[in-house]
Design a protein around this motif. Sequence first.
Motif, PDB file in Angstrom:
ATOM      1  N   THR A   1      10.023  48.741  13.906  1.00 17.15           N
ATOM      2  CA  THR A   1       9.818  47.693  12.900  1.00 17.15           C
ATOM      3  C   THR A   1       9.683  48.361  11.541  1.00 17.15           C
ATOM      4  N   SER A   2       9.802  47.603  10.509  1.00 16.15           N
ATOM      5  CA  SER A   2       9.666  48.164   9.170  1.00 16.15           C
ATOM      6  C   SER A   2       8.207  48.104   8.735  1.00 16.15           C
ATOM      7  N   GLN A   3       7.844  48.906   7.757  1.00 19.19           N
ATOM      8  CA  GLN A   3       6.488  48.893   7.225  1.00 19.19           C
ATOM      9  C   GLN A   3       6.171  47.568   6.541  1.00 19.19           C
ATOM     10  N   ALA A   4       7.183  46.761   6.249  1.00 23.43           N
ATOM     11  CA  ALA A   4       6.981  45.506   5.530  1.00 23.43           C
ATOM     12  C   ALA A   4       6.496  44.379   6.441  1.00 23.43           C
ATOM     13  N   VAL A   5       6.488  44.609   7.741  1.00 22.18           N
ATOM     14  CA  VAL A   5       6.085  43.568   8.675  1.00 22.18           C
ATOM     15  C   VAL A   5       4.598  43.241   8.483  1.00 22.18           C
ATOM     16  N   ALA A   6       4.243  41.981   8.675  1.00 20.63           N
ATOM     17  CA  ALA A   6       2.832  41.585   8.611  1.00 20.63           C
ATOM     18  C   ALA A   6       2.181  42.012   9.923  1.00 20.63           C
ATOM     19  N   LEU A   7       1.227  42.906   9.829  1.00 20.84           N
ATOM     20  CA  LEU A   7       0.582  43.409  11.032  1.00 20.84           C
ATOM     21  C   LEU A   7      -0.353  42.359  11.624  1.00 20.84           C
ATOM     22  N   PRO A   8      -0.352  42.252  12.944  1.00 26.93           N
ATOM     23  CA  PRO A   8      -1.313  41.341  13.555  1.00 26.93           C
ATOM     24  C   PRO A   8      -2.725  41.903  13.390  1.00 26.93           C
ATOM     25  N   ALA A   9      -3.673  41.037  13.121  1.00 29.75           N
ATOM     26  CA  ALA A   9      -5.071  41.458  13.011  1.00 29.75           C
ATOM     27  C   ALA A   9      -5.761  41.372  14.365  1.00 29.75           C
ATOM     28  N   SER A  10      -5.169  40.601  15.279  1.00 26.99           N
ATOM     29  CA  SER A  10      -5.757  40.426  16.597  1.00 26.99           C
ATOM     30  C   SER A  10      -4.660  39.990  17.567  1.00 26.99           C
ATOM     31  N   THR A  11      -5.026  39.897  18.828  1.00 21.69           N
ATOM     32  CA  THR A  11      -4.059  39.446  19.830  1.00 21.69           C
ATOM     33  C   THR A  11      -3.611  38.013  19.575  1.00 21.69           C
ATOM     34  N   ALA A  12      -4.452  37.223  18.918  1.00 19.20           N
ATOM     35  CA  ALA A  12      -4.091  35.832  18.610  1.00 19.20           C
ATOM     36  C   ALA A  12      -2.921  35.757  17.637  1.00 19.20           C
ATOM     37  N   ASP A  13      -2.683  36.820  16.876  1.00 19.85           N
ATOM     38  CA  ASP A  13      -1.595  36.837  15.897  1.00 19.85           C
ATOM     39  C   ASP A  13      -0.258  37.258  16.499  1.00 19.85           C
ATOM     40  N   LEU A  14      -0.245  37.625  17.762  1.00 21.68           N
ATOM     41  CA  LEU A  14       0.998  38.059  18.416  1.00 21.68           C
ATOM     42  C   LEU A  14       1.779  36.853  18.904  1.00 21.68           C
ATOM     43  N   PRO A  15       3.100  36.951  18.893  1.00 23.36           N
ATOM     44  CA  PRO A  15       3.894  35.842  19.446  1.00 23.36           C
ATOM     45  C   PRO A  15       3.694  35.772  20.965  1.00 23.36           C
ATOM     46  N   ALA A  16       3.893  34.602  21.508  1.00 27.84           N
ATOM     47  CA  ALA A  16       3.811  34.433  22.965  1.00 27.84           C
ATOM     48  C   ALA A  16       4.893  35.288  23.619  1.00 27.84           C
ATOM     49  N   PRO A  17       4.626  35.784  24.808  1.00 30.31           N
ATOM     50  CA  PRO A  17       5.661  36.574  25.494  1.00 30.31           C
ATOM     51  C   PRO A  17       6.893  35.725  25.787  1.00 30.31           C
ATOM     52  N   GLU A  18       8.013  36.377  25.929  1.00 36.38           N
ATOM     53  CA  GLU A  18       9.260  35.680  26.257  1.00 36.38           C
ATOM     54  C   GLU A  18       9.098  34.937  27.584  1.00 36.38           C
ATOM     55  N   ALA A  19       9.888  33.916  27.748  1.00 32.85           N
ATOM     56  CA  ALA A  19       9.840  33.122  28.987  1.00 32.85           C
ATOM     57  C   ALA A  19      10.017  34.042  30.189  1.00 32.85           C
ATOM     58  N   GLY A  20       9.166  33.857  31.172  1.00 28.97           N
ATOM     59  CA  GLY A  20       9.264  34.655  32.385  1.00 28.97           C
ATOM     60  C   GLY A  20       8.497  35.967  32.333  1.00 28.97           C
ATOM     61  N   ARG A  21       7.939  36.300  31.185  1.00 29.28           N
ATOM     62  CA  ARG A  21       7.184  37.556  31.056  1.00 29.28           C
ATOM     63  C   ARG A  21       5.702  37.235  30.961  1.00 29.28           C
ATOM     64  N   SER A  22       4.906  38.083  31.556  1.00 32.34           N
ATOM     65  CA  SER A  22       3.459  37.870  31.504  1.00 32.34           C
ATOM     66  C   SER A  22       2.871  38.677  30.344  1.00 32.34           C
ATOM     67  N   ILE A  23       1.649  38.335  30.000  1.00 31.49           N
ATOM     68  CA  ILE A  23       0.936  39.065  28.955  1.00 31.49           C
ATOM     69  C   ILE A  23       0.494  40.400  29.531  1.00 31.49           C
ATOM     70  N   ALA A  24       0.738  41.458  28.801  1.00 27.83           N
ATOM     71  CA  ALA A  24       0.377  42.802  29.261  1.00 27.83           C
ATOM     72  C   ALA A  24      -1.125  42.894  29.503  1.00 27.83           C
ATOM     73  N   PRO A  25      -1.549  43.587  30.555  1.00 26.37           N
ATOM     74  CA  PRO A  25      -2.982  43.719  30.834  1.00 26.37           C
ATOM     75  C   PRO A  25      -3.747  44.361  29.674  1.00 26.37           C
ATOM     76  N   GLU A  26      -3.094  45.242  28.948  1.00 23.07           N
ATOM     77  CA  GLU A  26      -3.728  45.873  27.796  1.00 23.07           C
ATOM     78  C   GLU A  26      -4.067  44.832  26.733  1.00 23.07           C
ATOM     79  N   LEU A  27      -3.174  43.873  26.544  1.00 26.28           N
ATOM     80  CA  LEU A  27      -3.424  42.810  25.569  1.00 26.28           C
ATOM     81  C   LEU A  27      -4.556  41.901  26.030  1.00 26.28           C
ATOM     82  N   ARG A  28      -4.638  41.658  27.330  1.00 31.10           N
ATOM     83  CA  ARG A  28      -5.760  40.865  27.852  1.00 31.10           C
ATOM     84  C   ARG A  28      -7.079  41.611  27.631  1.00 31.10           C
TER      85      ARG A  28
END
Length: 159
Positions: free
Chosen positions: A65-92
């Motif tokens: 990604t580029s340095q210009a991307v808005a960094l997430p401040a928390s897991t709530a700021d991340l997009p939902a996983p793609e259809a059929g994919r689960s949330i990574a245990p690390e993110l949980r």
Amino acid sequence: MAGSRGAANQSLYRARILLDCWDAARQASRFPDKALDDAFLPAVRAHLCDAYGWFLLAVSGVEQTSQAVALPASTADLPAPEAGRSIAPELREFAVLEREGWLADLIATPAAEAPLVDPRAAGEILGSDRQAPGYAVIEALWSRLSNTMQRMDDSLAEC
């Protein structure tokens, strides 16, 4: 373009440099501790929050990604996983720590506004464990974030 893991490590490294300078200034006793806390705390905290944001991107699968991307401040700021994919245990795990662990203090509104829970404290959530933000508390947060990132990075590398 820099990889998000590399950017996370770079932000963690920058925080370490500032912590070392902060500690050297404390040892020199040239300035009051409160003045040093006010000078170093916001910058170290910003680098730690950046490191965490970049690492969240890496764990969620965004490696380039580029340095210009808005960094997430928390897991709530991340997009939902793609259809059929689960949330990574690390993110949980991060989501739990953001609600009730040491990460809650790191990602909260600016650290100068309220005492932080000392991450070295056994209970981590007791009011008696709260300390005014200063070198020891922020250094302990750096250590916790660094160790957690290393543990998760090792786990992710095995997959």
